[in-house]
Scaffold this motif. Structure first.
Motif, short mmCIF file in Angstrom:
data_model
loop_
_atom_site.label_atom_id
_atom_site.label_comp_id
_atom_site.label_asym_id
_atom_site.label_seq_id
_atom_site.Cartn_x
_atom_site.Cartn_y
_atom_site.Cartn_z
N GLY A 6 0.83 -1.20 0.00
CA GLY A 6 0.00 0.00 0.00
C GLY A 6 0.86 1.25 0.00
N ASN A 7 1.92 1.26 0.80
CA ASN A 7 2.82 2.42 0.83
C ASN A 7 3.45 2.64 -0.53
OD1 ASN A 7 2.27 2.94 3.49
ND2 ASN A 7 4.22 2.21 4.27
N MET A 8 3.79 1.56 -1.23
CA MET A 8 4.38 1.71 -2.56
C MET A 8 3.37 2.31 -3.53
SD MET A 8 6.50 -1.82 -2.87
CE MET A 8 7.88 -2.18 -1.79
N LYS A 9 2.11 1.94 -3.41
CA LYS A 9 1.08 2.53 -4.26
C LYS A 9 0.92 4.01 -3.95
CE LYS A 9 -1.57 -1.68 -4.89
NZ LYS A 9 -2.79 -2.41 -4.53
N PHE A 10 0.97 4.35 -2.67
CA PHE A 10 0.91 5.77 -2.30
C PHE A 10 2.09 6.51 -2.92
CE2 PHE A 10 -1.47 4.46 1.74
CZ PHE A 10 -2.69 4.86 1.24
N MET A 11 3.28 5.90 -2.85
CA MET A 11 4.49 6.52 -3.41
C MET A 11 4.33 6.76 -4.91
SD MET A 11 8.30 4.93 -3.42
CE MET A 11 9.69 5.79 -4.14
N LEU A 12 3.79 5.77 -5.63
CA LEU A 12 3.57 5.90 -7.07
C LEU A 12 2.69 7.10 -7.39
CD1 LEU A 12 2.99 2.14 -7.88
CD2 LEU A 12 4.68 3.57 -9.04
N ASN A 13 1.82 7.45 -6.44
CA ASN A 13 0.90 8.56 -6.64
C ASN A 13 1.37 9.85 -5.97
OD1 ASN A 13 -1.53 7.57 -8.18
ND2 ASN A 13 -1.25 5.95 -6.68
N GLY A 14 2.61 9.84 -5.49
CA GLY A 14 3.20 11.07 -4.96
C GLY A 14 2.98 11.34 -3.49
N ALA A 15 2.35 10.42 -2.79
CA ALA A 15 2.12 10.65 -1.36
C ALA A 15 3.43 10.58 -0.60
CB ALA A 15 1.15 9.60 -0.81
N LEU A 16 3.54 11.39 0.43
CA LEU A 16 4.71 11.32 1.30
C LEU A 16 4.41 10.34 2.43
CD1 LEU A 16 5.74 15.09 1.48
CD2 LEU A 16 6.41 13.32 -0.16
N THR A 17 5.39 9.54 2.76
CA THR A 17 5.22 8.47 3.76
C THR A 17 5.77 8.90 5.10
OG1 THR A 17 5.36 6.77 2.05
CG2 THR A 17 5.85 6.08 4.31
N ILE A 18 5.01 8.62 6.15
CA ILE A 18 5.50 8.73 7.51
C ILE A 18 5.38 7.32 8.08
CG2 ILE A 18 3.26 9.55 8.33
CD1 ILE A 18 4.75 10.99 10.62
N GLY A 19 6.51 6.79 8.55
CA GLY A 19 6.48 5.42 9.04
C GLY A 19 7.78 5.02 9.71
N THR A 20 7.79 3.80 10.20
CA THR A 20 8.99 3.26 10.81
C THR A 20 9.89 2.68 9.72
OG1 THR A 20 7.86 1.16 11.20
CG2 THR A 20 7.87 2.76 13.01
N LEU A 21 11.15 2.52 10.04
CA LEU A 21 12.12 2.04 9.06
C LEU A 21 12.15 0.51 9.07
CD1 LEU A 21 14.08 2.93 6.92
CD2 LEU A 21 15.87 3.01 8.65
N ASP A 22 11.12 -0.06 8.45
CA ASP A 22 11.07 -1.51 8.29
C ASP A 22 10.30 -1.83 7.03
OD1 ASP A 22 8.48 -0.92 9.07
OD2 ASP A 22 8.41 -2.33 10.72
N GLY A 23 10.36 -3.08 6.62
CA GLY A 23 9.60 -3.53 5.47
C GLY A 23 9.86 -2.71 4.21
N ALA A 24 8.78 -2.40 3.52
CA ALA A 24 8.87 -1.67 2.26
C ALA A 24 9.44 -0.27 2.43
CB ALA A 24 7.49 -1.59 1.60
N ASN A 25 9.28 0.31 3.60
CA ASN A 25 9.81 1.67 3.82
C ASN A 25 11.32 1.72 3.65
OD1 ASN A 25 7.22 2.53 4.29
ND2 ASN A 25 7.44 2.62 6.50
N VAL A 26 12.00 0.62 3.95
CA VAL A 26 13.45 0.56 3.75
C VAL A 26 13.77 0.69 2.26
CG1 VAL A 26 15.52 -0.87 3.98
CG2 VAL A 26 13.84 -0.80 5.83
#
Length: 173
Positions: A6-26
């Motif tokens: 889901g975060n990757m889909k948000f990224m594809l659409n330009g959303a900025l992510t706030i999250g912990t440094l794990d999983g896809a966020n890395v």
């Protein structure tokens, strides 16, 4: 579907992510750069150390007035006056178990969210970071993912054979 997807889909659409440094966020941070993502909280290694040392969520609850107030409101039924015990499991889990160390990460999250709110006031900088996210998201396209799966998991080789559009009848020999 995992939250990372889901975060990757948000990224594809330009959303900025706030999250912990794990999983896809890395992976996302590796692509977009650490200045274009908002990371808070502990790393996996830090979580392991905190737990090994005997994590007690009440230490963090009692040390942070804002966290304590929020949890006291949950515990008292402030958010559910018709059933004051409706959210007691949430309070009990956080105050007595907190397997994800949310209470430890709370202040880091609040500080990070304040940075997000501050950046949002500068619409040009916000837009620039959104564009960086879009530009850096190619790695997460379905085309690349399917190609990688074909090679690495299914052990099939790509082909140049072009399939006819669905509206065309198949050619017969």
């Amino acid at each position: 579907e995992a939250s990372g997807t889901g975060n990757m889909k948000f990224m594809l659409n330009g959303a900025l992510t706030i999250g912990t440094l794990d999983g896809a966020n890395v992976e996302m941070m590796e692509e977009m750069g650490k200045d274009n993502i908002f990371i808070f909280g502990m790393t996996v290694e830090q979580v392991d150390k905190v737990k090994a040392a005997g994590y007690n969520p009440m230490d963090y609850i009692n040390a942070d007035k804002e966290l304590k107030n929020a949890l006291d409101q949950i515990k008292s039924g402030f958010f559910s006056p018709e059933d004051v015990h409706l959210f007691s499991d949430i309070y009990n889990n956080l105050a007595h178990h907190d397997g994800y160390c949310l209470c430890k990460d709370f202040r880091s999250y609040v500080d990070c969210q304040n940075k997000v709110s501050e950046l949002f006031k500068d619409q040009q900088q916000w837009a620039r970071k959104c564009l960086y996210n879009i530009a850096a998201s190619g790695k997460f396209s379905s085309d690349r993912t399917i190609s990688d799966y074909a090679r690495e998991i299914w052990n099939v080789k790509p082909t140049d054979v072009k399939l006819p559009p669905p509206s065309e009848a198949p050619k017969t020999n």
